[in-house]
Design a protein around this motif. Sequence first.
Motif, PDB file in Angstrom:
ATOM      1  N   PRO A 295       1.077  -1.124   0.139  1.00  0.00           N
ATOM      2  CA  PRO A 295       0.200  -0.272  -0.106  1.00  0.00           C
ATOM      3  C   PRO A 295       1.198   1.652   0.228  1.00  0.00           C
ATOM      4  N   ALA A 296       2.077   1.309  -1.086  1.00  0.00           N
ATOM      5  CA  ALA A 296       2.644   2.292  -0.628  1.00  0.00           C
ATOM      6  C   ALA A 296       2.388   3.255  -2.163  1.00  0.00           C
ATOM      7  N   SER A 297       1.925   3.579  -2.750  1.00  0.00           N
ATOM      8  CA  SER A 297       1.862   4.404  -3.942  1.00  0.00           C
ATOM      9  C   SER A 297       1.224   5.357  -4.351  1.00  0.00           C
ATOM     10  N   ALA A 298       0.604   5.830  -5.536  1.00  0.00           N
ATOM     11  CA  ALA A 298       0.569   7.285  -5.452  1.00  0.00           C
ATOM     12  C   ALA A 298      -0.868   7.688  -4.336  1.00  0.00           C
ATOM     13  N   ALA A 299      -1.498   7.474  -3.313  1.00  0.00           N
ATOM     14  CA  ALA A 299      -1.871   8.053  -2.679  1.00  0.00           C
ATOM     15  C   ALA A 299      -1.296   8.851  -1.824  1.00  0.00           C
ATOM     16  N   ASN A 300       0.470   8.484  -1.297  1.00  0.00           N
ATOM     17  CA  ASN A 300       0.958   9.661  -1.228  1.00  0.00           C
ATOM     18  C   ASN A 300       0.965   9.872  -1.845  1.00  0.00           C
ATOM     19  N   TYR A 301       1.161  10.870  -2.989  1.00  0.00           N
ATOM     20  CA  TYR A 301       0.723  12.099  -3.868  1.00  0.00           C
ATOM     21  C   TYR A 301      -0.234  12.440  -3.547  1.00  0.00           C
ATOM     22  N   ASP A 302      -1.579  12.092  -3.727  1.00  0.00           N
ATOM     23  CA  ASP A 302      -2.609  13.159  -3.708  1.00  0.00           C
ATOM     24  C   ASP A 302      -2.794  13.439  -2.296  1.00  0.00           C
ATOM     25  N   TRP A 303      -1.875  12.667  -0.723  1.00  0.00           N
ATOM     26  CA  TRP A 303      -1.905  13.520   0.227  1.00  0.00           C
ATOM     27  C   TRP A 303      -0.934  14.571   0.410  1.00  0.00           C
ATOM     28  N   PHE A 304      -0.202  14.230  -0.367  1.00  0.00           N
ATOM     29  CA  PHE A 304       0.408  15.324  -0.621  1.00  0.00           C
ATOM     30  C   PHE A 304       0.071  16.986  -1.388  1.00  0.00           C
ATOM     31  N   LEU A 305      -0.945  16.654  -2.437  1.00  0.00           N
ATOM     32  CA  LEU A 305      -1.869  18.205  -2.417  1.00  0.00           C
ATOM     33  C   LEU A 305      -2.804  17.839  -1.776  1.00  0.00           C
ATOM     34  N   ASP A 306      -3.189  17.000  -1.321  1.00  0.00           N
ATOM     35  CA  ASP A 306      -4.563  17.686  -0.343  1.00  0.00           C
ATOM     36  C   ASP A 306      -3.973  17.931   1.302  1.00  0.00           C
ATOM     37  N   THR A 307      -2.899  17.824   1.435  1.00  0.00           N
ATOM     38  CA  THR A 307      -2.601  18.416   2.610  1.00  0.00           C
ATOM     39  C   THR A 307      -2.011  19.540   2.711  1.00  0.00           C
ATOM     40  N   LEU A 308      -0.535  19.591   1.807  1.00  0.00           N
ATOM     41  CA  LEU A 308       0.460  20.608   2.018  1.00  0.00           C
ATOM     42  C   LEU A 308      -0.477  21.455   0.982  1.00  0.00           C
ATOM     43  N   CYS A 309      -1.418  21.750  -0.434  1.00  0.00           N
ATOM     44  CA  CYS A 309      -1.536  22.595  -0.956  1.00  0.00           C
ATOM     45  C   CYS A 309      -2.949  22.476  -1.542  1.00  0.00           C
ATOM     46  N   ALA A 310      -3.746  22.457   0.048  1.00  0.00           N
ATOM     47  CA  ALA A 310      -5.203  22.200   0.247  1.00  0.00           C
ATOM     48  C   ALA A 310      -5.021  23.642  -0.782  1.00  0.00           C
ATOM     49  N   VAL A 311      -4.994  24.839  -0.479  1.00  0.00           N
ATOM     50  CA  VAL A 311      -6.042  26.447  -0.661  1.00  0.00           C
ATOM     51  C   VAL A 311      -4.893  25.960  -2.476  1.00  0.00           C
ATOM     52  N   GLU A 312      -4.074  26.222  -3.293  1.00  0.00           N
ATOM     53  CA  GLU A 312      -3.743  25.806  -4.578  1.00  0.00           C
ATOM     54  C   GLU A 312      -4.997  25.028  -5.065  1.00  0.00           C
ATOM     55  N   GLY A 313      -5.216  23.810  -4.790  1.00  0.00           N
ATOM     56  CA  GLY A 313      -6.614  22.971  -4.574  1.00  0.00           C
ATOM     57  C   GLY A 313      -7.541  23.476  -4.942  1.00  0.00           C
ATOM     58  N   ARG A 314      -7.655  24.331  -4.373  1.00  0.00           N
ATOM     59  CA  ARG A 314      -9.284  24.611  -4.333  1.00  0.00           C
ATOM     60  C   ARG A 314      -8.860  26.060  -5.141  1.00  0.00           C
ATOM     61  N   GLN A 315      -7.718  27.479  -5.487  1.00  0.00           N
ATOM     62  CA  GLN A 315      -8.214  27.828  -6.106  1.00  0.00           C
ATOM     63  C   GLN A 315      -8.383  27.311  -7.807  1.00  0.00           C
ATOM     64  N   ALA A 316      -7.654  25.880  -7.702  1.00  0.00           N
ATOM     65  CA  ALA A 316      -7.467  25.965  -9.222  1.00  0.00           C
ATOM     66  C   ALA A 316      -8.991  25.586  -9.675  1.00  0.00           C
ATOM     67  N   GLN A 317      -9.783  24.898  -8.743  1.00  0.00           N
ATOM     68  CA  GLN A 317     -10.984  24.675  -8.989  1.00  0.00           C
ATOM     69  C   GLN A 317     -11.984  25.515  -9.474  1.00  0.00           C
ATOM     70  N   ASP A 318     -11.562  26.760  -8.584  1.00  0.00           N
ATOM     71  CA  ASP A 318     -12.497  27.819  -8.789  1.00  0.00           C
ATOM     72  C   ASP A 318     -11.693  28.301 -10.226  1.00  0.00           C
ATOM     73  N   ARG A 319     -10.844  28.177 -10.754  1.00  0.00           N
ATOM     74  CA  ARG A 319     -10.833  28.914 -11.217  1.00  0.00           C
ATOM     75  C   ARG A 319     -11.250  27.654 -13.165  1.00  0.00           C
ATOM     76  N   GLY A 320     -11.683  26.645 -12.783  1.00  0.00           N
ATOM     77  CA  GLY A 320     -11.736  25.524 -13.635  1.00  0.00           C
ATOM     78  C   GLY A 320     -10.501  24.368 -13.956  1.00  0.00           C
ATOM     79  N   GLY A 321      -9.527  24.232 -13.476  1.00  0.00           N
ATOM     80  CA  GLY A 321      -8.436  23.347 -13.736  1.00  0.00           C
ATOM     81  C   GLY A 321      -8.558  22.735 -13.132  1.00  0.00           C
ATOM     82  N   ALA A 322      -7.083  22.017 -12.835  1.00  0.00           N
ATOM     83  CA  ALA A 322      -7.091  21.077 -11.511  1.00  0.00           C
ATOM     84  C   ALA A 322      -5.028  20.377 -11.107  1.00  0.00           C
ATOM     85  N   LEU A 323      -5.346  21.305 -10.160  1.00  0.00           N
ATOM     86  CA  LEU A 323      -3.744  21.091  -9.182  1.00  0.00           C
ATOM     87  C   LEU A 323      -2.985  20.277  -9.962  1.00  0.00           C
ATOM     88  N   HIS A 324      -3.252  19.307 -10.085  1.00  0.00           N
ATOM     89  CA  HIS A 324      -2.771  18.075 -10.977  1.00  0.00           C
ATOM     90  C   HIS A 324      -1.486  18.505 -12.045  1.00  0.00           C
TER      91      HIS A 324
END
Length: 503
Positions: A295-324
Amino acid sequence: MALILGIDNGLTVTKAVIFDEGGHVLSTARRRVAQSMPRPRHVERDMDDLWAQTAAAIAEAVAGCGRPAGDIAAVAATAHGDGLYLLDGDARPLGPGILSLDSRAGDIAQGWQDDGTAQRALDRTGQMPHASAPSAILAWIRNHEPERFARIGHVLACKDWLTFRLSGRIGTDLTEASTSFTDVRTQGFAPDIPAIFGVTIPLPEIALPDQVVGHVTDAAARLTGLSEGTPVVAGLHDVTASALGSGGYGAGTVAIVAGTYSINETVTAQPLSDPRWFCRNGISMGEWNAMSISPASAANYDWFLDTLCAVEGRQAQDRGGALHAEIIPEIEAALAQPSSAIFHPYLFGSPHGPTASGAFFGLRGWQDRGHMLRAVIEGIAFNHRHHVDALRHGFQPQVARLTGGISRSPVFAQLFADVLAMPVTVTATDEAAAWGAALCAGSGVGLFASPRHDPRDLDAVTTRFSPDPDRSAQMAERYAVFTELNDALRPIWPRLEALQGPR
C-alpha cells in the motif's frame, strides 16, 4: 451493437461504466462510499450503503447511456481484493465490510511469520499471509469477536457481495478465491488450509471469471434500472481486472497499477512461490498471477496535494482547472536539476513491515516544493521498482504496462521507464478495471471468444516510453540510496512507531 456493464468498486468510489462491444464508453457514473475508522487500524464500510451507492451509480449510467436497458447483454463486477465481507446464515451482512487498508490483524500476521505458520501457508497457498488477508482478519475476529465469528454463514470478497445483490448468487470467482485458502497447485479450496490459520469457516462456490452465475433479480432491477433477467457474470479481482482492461495481462509483461496500492503483476504458466510475491490464480485454470504489492503508491502523491497544497487546489478548482495539471511544470523543473531529496512513500504501509513510515531525507533550505514533489513521485516509482525487481528475479518481463491516475502524465510515465530501465506502455483506457470486468461479462455471453480477446486496436491507443540511458543511470544511483535508507531504518521504525502509543 450490444452493450456491457462493468462495475468497479474501489476503496472510496464505486463506478458503473457502460461500454459498447467495441470497448467505447457510453456512460460512467460514480458514487462515493463512506469509510469509517472506529479505531486505529480499523478501516470499514457499511455493506448496505455500498450496495445502495453502487445501485445508484448503475441507475445513473443506465439512464445516461442513450440506449434502452434491454440492450445491456451482461454485467460483471470487480472490486478491491483482500479484506472481508461476511454474511450470516440468513445472508445478511454480519457487521461492516472490512477493507484492504485495514491492519487490525497486523500482529497476528507478524506472529505467523515468527512461528512458522506463514511459511506453511506459503507452501500450501502460494503466498505469505498479511494484515488484510482474509485468513488474518478471520483469526482476529475469532480472537476478539467470538460471537460474530460463531455466526459466520458466508465468507465473501467485496465484488462477491455486489454480485449477490445483483443476482442472489452467493459465491466467488477463481481469482478472488485464491486470497487465502486455495491450494496453489490445484487452484481450488483444500479442507486442510483453513486449519493452518486456526479457523473453521464455510467457503464459497468458485466460478470462472467469465462464467454466467445468475441473472438480475426483480429487486435489483427496480433499484438499478437494469432489465430483470440480464445475465450476471462472476467477475474478478480488481488487480487482475486492471491488467486485463489495460492490455497488460499476459506472460512477458508486468502490469503496474499506481494507485492506492503499488500493484505489480505478471502471468505465469507455473505456480512459482516466493515470499516476495503472491502466487494467485489467473483468469483460467492452469495459469497464475504473480503479484508483488504494497500500500505504497500514488496515494502518497494525493496526500501531499491534499494536505500541503489544499489552498492551491481550491484555487485551481475555482479557475476550472486541476492542481495536478498545473503543478507538473514545477516537477519537470526539479527533475532537470540535481537534487538530494529522497522520499519514502510509506504513509499508508510498505513492503518492509507494518512499522515502516514515510519520510523525506536530504532536504535543503534552497529546495522548494517542486523538489519535494519530485521526491514523492520518484519514491513511488522506486517502490514499484522494488516489486518489479522481485518479479524479474522469478520471471522475464520485457515491458511494463502502466495504469492508474498518474500514468496519464507523460512526465510520470517517462520517469517510470527511467527508474525501471525498461519500456513502459500506457493505454488510453480511463476505466481499465471496469473494462476488464466488462470483457469477462462479454465473454460470458459470447460477445468475445475469451476475456483476452479485447476488440480494441491496442496499438492505436497505446503510447510507449523508452528509458533514457543517462536518466536510468542517474535513477539507479538514487534508487541505491533509497534502498540503503530502508536498510538503515529497519531497527528505528519500530521505535518511531512506539512514539504514537499503543495500537
